[in-house]
Design a protein around this motif. Structure first.
Motif, short mmCIF file in Angstrom:
data_model
loop_
_atom_site.label_atom_id
_atom_site.label_comp_id
_atom_site.label_asym_id
_atom_site.label_seq_id
_atom_site.Cartn_x
_atom_site.Cartn_y
_atom_site.Cartn_z
N LYS A 195 -12.42 7.50 1.47
CA LYS A 195 -12.70 6.22 0.81
C LYS A 195 -13.78 5.44 1.57
CE LYS A 195 -7.96 5.69 -0.92
NZ LYS A 195 -6.68 5.00 -0.66
N ILE A 250 -2.76 -7.98 -2.05
CA ILE A 250 -2.09 -8.77 -1.01
C ILE A 250 -2.97 -9.85 -0.40
CG2 ILE A 250 -0.33 -7.06 -0.40
CD1 ILE A 250 -2.23 -6.59 2.17
N ILE A 283 1.47 -2.35 10.47
CA ILE A 283 0.67 -1.18 10.79
C ILE A 283 -0.71 -1.63 11.28
CG2 ILE A 283 -0.27 1.01 9.97
CD1 ILE A 283 2.83 0.84 10.02
N HIS A 335 -2.46 -1.77 -5.18
CA HIS A 335 -3.51 -2.69 -5.65
C HIS A 335 -4.08 -2.23 -6.98
CE1 HIS A 335 -7.73 -4.60 -5.02
NE2 HIS A 335 -6.98 -5.35 -5.78
N LYS A 352 -7.20 -5.31 13.19
CA LYS A 352 -5.98 -4.72 13.73
C LYS A 352 -5.58 -5.40 15.04
CE LYS A 352 -5.35 -1.85 10.35
NZ LYS A 352 -4.23 -2.05 9.41
N THR A 361 -5.32 11.18 5.96
CA THR A 361 -5.13 10.55 4.65
C THR A 361 -6.51 10.38 4.01
OG1 THR A 361 -5.47 8.23 5.28
CG2 THR A 361 -3.25 9.14 5.65
N ASP A 362 -6.50 9.86 2.79
CA ASP A 362 -7.78 9.68 2.07
C ASP A 362 -8.56 8.46 2.54
OD1 ASP A 362 -7.33 11.93 0.63
OD2 ASP A 362 -6.56 10.89 -1.16
N ILE A 363 -8.02 7.69 3.49
CA ILE A 363 -8.73 6.46 3.90
C ILE A 363 -10.12 6.81 4.43
CG2 ILE A 363 -7.98 6.30 6.33
CD1 ILE A 363 -7.48 3.27 5.81
N HIS A 364 -10.26 7.99 5.04
CA HIS A 364 -11.54 8.38 5.63
C HIS A 364 -12.57 8.70 4.54
CE1 HIS A 364 -9.22 8.38 9.29
NE2 HIS A 364 -8.37 9.22 8.73
N GLY A 375 0.82 -1.21 0.00
CA GLY A 375 0.00 0.00 0.00
C GLY A 375 0.85 1.25 0.00
N GLY A 376 1.86 1.25 -0.84
CA GLY A 376 2.80 2.39 -0.88
C GLY A 376 2.41 3.48 -1.86
N SER A 377 1.23 3.33 -2.47
CA SER A 377 0.84 4.31 -3.49
C SER A 377 0.10 5.51 -2.91
CB SER A 377 -0.06 3.62 -4.53
OG SER A 377 -1.18 3.01 -3.90
N ASP A 378 -0.27 5.45 -1.64
CA ASP A 378 -1.12 6.51 -1.08
C ASP A 378 -0.84 6.64 0.41
OD1 ASP A 378 -3.05 8.47 -1.09
OD2 ASP A 378 -4.71 7.17 -1.68
N ASN A 386 1.69 -2.36 5.47
CA ASN A 386 0.91 -1.13 5.63
C ASN A 386 -0.45 -1.16 4.94
OD1 ASN A 386 0.62 1.99 5.87
ND2 ASN A 386 0.57 1.60 3.65
N ASN A 390 4.36 -1.47 -3.30
CA ASN A 390 3.22 -2.30 -3.71
C ASN A 390 1.96 -1.44 -3.76
OD1 ASN A 390 0.81 -3.70 -1.82
ND2 ASN A 390 1.24 -4.73 -3.75
#
Ligand code: NAP
Length: 248
Positions: free
Chosen positions: A197, A61, A141, A34, A161, A192-195, A9-12, A87, A32
């Motif tokens: 998404k 993954i 993480i 997705h 987690k 981050t943008d996870i929220h 998950g290194g793109s974001d 991550n 990496n």
């Protein structure tokens, strides 16, 4: 020794910032991702333009064959990794358990838990002195959600987690004699943008009053902790949990 790091998950978000910091610290960086090859390639180009060395590897993954193929490609193109940041992770939309589908539960556990286990397994095969490796370091993480439980939002995510926390404790003991350290970071609410998404772009502003430091964290505040745990500065630390959460 050539330092080679794989960041899933290194793109974001946290992963992308960690990739850039790792490059500055002299790692060859395997990113990496997705689905978002544009974002992954942007980070790779930025690192290479700044004199670093980075490569993008697409893999879901949660799919064992894709993880194995990714590690084989890294072996062939760059070499044996010496560091892994587990991550990549997802959150689904906010729901109570009574409303969660089985499909949702299968997906989140497959990515957040099984994916991290598979990547750790393949990393150990490259790092372990038992497999002619030179040792290495893994940072998983997790999230403060593992302790808080995330009721009414996503207890499924919190439980994934919790699994990562437990995996860290056990795995760190399994591979200590293989010269591999395994630690876990539990970020709090990070910007981050996870929220967005997961359907709530304003989540950080909503929850910041519950954070003792009264603000969300920046991705680089997590990235610095990751790089420190990976480094020789943390050479006697394994099986540890580091909360990067503004005191929450
Ligand atoms: P993010 O900005 O949404 O980035 C997620 C990354 O994971 C993206 O690079 C994405 O790749 C990748 N990914 C998703 N599913 C994948 C899969 N099946 N296979 C491979 N890669 C996949 O997330 P973030 O906020 O940086 O979060 C990173 C980690 O920190 C996660 O484990 C998260 O649970 C944890 N965390 C975050 C916070 C927070 O508040 N942000 C708090 C605590 C813990 P694509 O874009 O290509 O799909």
């Amino acid at each position: 020794m050539n330092k080679i790091i794989l960041i899933t998950g290194g793109s974001d978000g946290i992963g992308a910032v960690t990739a850039q910091l790792a490059a500055k610290e002299g790692y060859s960086v395997c990113i990496n991702y997705h689905q978002n090859h544009i974002a992954a390639n942007r980070i790779v180009e930025k690192i290479n333009d700044e004199g670093g060395s980075a490569y993008a590897f697409q893999a879901d993954i949660s799919v064992e064959s894709e993880v194995i193929d990714m590690f084989t490609s890294i072996d062939n193109q760059i070499g044996r990794i010496t560091a892994l940041v587990n991550n990549a992770g997802i959150i689904e939309s906010q729901q109570k358990l009574v409303d969660m589908s089985g499909e949702r539960l299968q997906k989140i556990f497959a990515i957040n838990v099984i994916g991290s286990f598979l990547c750790a397994r393949e990393a150990i095969k490259r790092m372990s002195v038992r497999f002619q490796g030179n040792g290495g370091s893994i940072v998983n993480i997790s999230s403060m959600a593992s302790r808080l439980g995330a009721p009414f939002e996503y207890i499924d995510y919190a439980a994934t987690k919790g699994a990562i926390d437990s995996m860290t404790v056990g795995l760190s003991k399994e591979v200590a004699e293989d010269q591999i350290r395994v630690n876990v970071i539990r970020p709090g609410t990070i910007i981050t943008d996870i929220h967005s998404k997961a359907g709530e772009p304003g989540r950080v502003d909503r929850v910041k009053e519950f954070i003792p430091m009264k603000r969300g964290g920046q991705p680089d505040e997590v990235a610095k902790a990751i790089l420190w745990l990976l480094s020789d500065e943390a050479s006697y630390i394994t099986g540890a949990t580091l909360d990067v959460s503004g005191g929450r």
